[in-house]
Design a protein around this motif. Structure first.
Motif, PDB file in Angstrom:
ATOM      1  N   PHE A 172       8.287  99.780  46.181  1.00 11.93           N
ATOM      2  CA  PHE A 172       7.851  98.395  46.160  1.00 11.93           C
ATOM      3  C   PHE A 172       8.279  97.722  44.851  1.00 11.93           C
ATOM      4  CE2 PHE A 172       4.518 100.548  48.783  1.00 11.93           C
ATOM      5  CZ  PHE A 172       4.887 100.003  49.998  1.00 11.93           C
ATOM      6  N   ASP A 173       8.192  96.403  44.839  1.00 12.13           N
ATOM      7  CA  ASP A 173       8.651  95.613  43.698  1.00 12.13           C
ATOM      8  C   ASP A 173       7.458  95.235  42.817  1.00 12.13           C
ATOM      9  OD1 ASP A 173       9.718  93.745  41.920  1.00 12.13           O
ATOM     10  OD2 ASP A 173      11.121  92.949  43.403  1.00 12.13           O
ATOM     11  N   LEU A 174       7.345  95.911  41.685  1.00  9.33           N
ATOM     12  CA  LEU A 174       6.232  95.663  40.783  1.00  9.33           C
ATOM     13  C   LEU A 174       6.263  94.240  40.237  1.00  9.33           C
ATOM     14  CD1 LEU A 174       3.775  97.043  39.433  1.00  9.33           C
ATOM     15  CD2 LEU A 174       5.294  97.640  37.543  1.00  9.33           C
ATOM     16  N   ASP A 175       7.464  93.722  39.969  1.00  5.95           N
ATOM     17  CA  ASP A 175       7.580  92.376  39.417  1.00  5.95           C
ATOM     18  C   ASP A 175       7.085  91.308  40.386  1.00  5.95           C
ATOM     19  OD1 ASP A 175       8.667  93.350  37.074  1.00  5.95           O
ATOM     20  OD2 ASP A 175      10.742  93.112  37.743  1.00  5.95           O
ATOM     21  N   LYS A 176       7.077  91.620  41.669  1.00  8.74           N
ATOM     22  CA  LYS A 176       6.577  90.685  42.670  1.00  8.74           C
ATOM     23  C   LYS A 176       5.095  90.908  42.982  1.00  8.74           C
ATOM     24  CE  LYS A 176      10.997  89.953  45.054  1.00  8.74           C
ATOM     25  NZ  LYS A 176      11.726  90.095  46.341  1.00  8.74           N
TER      26      LYS A 176
END
Length: 320
Positions: free
Chosen positions: A44-48
């Motif tokens: 998954f995208d931590l920044d999102k």
């Protein structure tokens, strides 16, 4: 939701396109039994803000997750495609008054047989905190407000009575009929209370009882569901599970697989309360938050609250 050391890291800092069933394997730990064939199937995208806090599976192989920090509900197809179904409105004050955490988050999720999703949203504000519903093809709607001072965390749907049970980390379990949406305190037993940070966390219904974790106390308690619908006295069934978040029954009696967020472990709990660590960071865990099973396949989402590196979805096979 993870334990107290996470608080400041979450406030400060807190599935790509690969196949849900075909991504490369994570390193295997020594604990290859009873969980084996362990691999990370989704990053998954931590920044999102894609920090998966809860997961529920549909019969067709689709997974639904609550991305806590993003305030989102997402659908993950069997091929690994991610579709955002809903993004909840941000509170006017940014959620700074959300109990214990200081930021708004989508939390527990469950699914009715008709495909309706129920989930929780905690914001520290009276206009948004509560139980929400998302019908297939519809838009999210709050069906039951909860107090701004509450921290709804775990959610379980009783399909037969159409009642929702909400584990509130401030120390109670709420009951919410899906029809009228009026929340009432079902249990405020002292075993649900926090011991400094978060109390009641994950919740499941089984064998005429609600089973609830207590993160601070490292326990799982069983609360009988009486014939009149009221709650009995909570009985501590399992101890010694520090940082326990959510869990699932394996289908073998009252055997449980539990996610220990702050110790970065997954443990197998036998009906007699004994437990054994079966997954660790060596398998790819990044602060596991929940467990889901389909047959003998185990799904473990990790939110990376402490590691702040790689929120992911891990898959393993439950052997015997």
């Amino acid at each position: 939701m993870s334990a107290k050391p996470v608080k400041h890291g979450l406030v400060a800092a807190v599935l790509a396109t690969s196949s849900l069933f075909a991504l490369g394997a994570a390193p295997a730990s020594a604990a290859t039994f009873p969980l084996c064939s362990t691999r990370i199937v989704q990053h998954f995208d931590l920044d999102k803000g894609q920090t998966p806090e809860s997961i529920v599976l549909a019969p067709n192989g689709t997974a639904y997750v609550a991305f806590a920090k993003a305030r989102q509900i997402a659908e993950i197809s069997p091929s690994g495609a991610i579709r955002i179904l809903a993004t909840l409105p941000a509170p006017a004050d940014g959620g700074v008054n959300t109990p214990a955490l200081g930021f708004p988050l989508t939390v527990g999720i469950d699914r009715a047989t008709d495909g309706t999703l129920y989930f929780l949203y905690a914001t520290g504000t009276a206009d948004l905190t509560g139980v929400w519903r998302l019908r297939p093809g519809g838009t999210p709607q709050r069906i039951a407000p909860l107090p701004a001072t509450s921290l709804p965390n775990g959610l379980a749907l009783d399909q037969s009575t159409r009642s929702l049970y909400v584990a509130d980390s401030t120390g109670v379990v709420w009951r919410v009929p899906t029809q009228d949406g009026t929340a009432t305190v079902w249990s405020s037993d002292e075993e649900l209370a926090p011991a400094g940070f978060l109390g009641a966390n994950g919740i499941k219904l089984r064998d005429g009882a609600a089973w609830v974790t207590n993160l601070d106390r490292g326990t799982i308690v069983r609360i009988p569901l009486r014939a009149n619908g009221n709650a009995g006295s909570a009985q501590v069934s399992v101890t010694g599970l520090p940082g326990i978040d959510d869990f699932a029954f394996t289908g073998s009696g009252n055997e449980i697989i539990a996610a220990l967020d702050t110790t970065n472990q997954v443990t197998l709990v036998k009906p007699d309360g004994t437990h054994t660590v079966v997954l660790t960071a060596a398998d790819g865990l990044q602060g596991p938050t929940a467990i889901a099973l389909r047959g003998r396949t185990v799904y473990v989402p990790s939110a990376a609250y402490l590691t702040a590196e790689d929120p992911n979805l891990l898959q393993a096979h439950l052997g015997r």
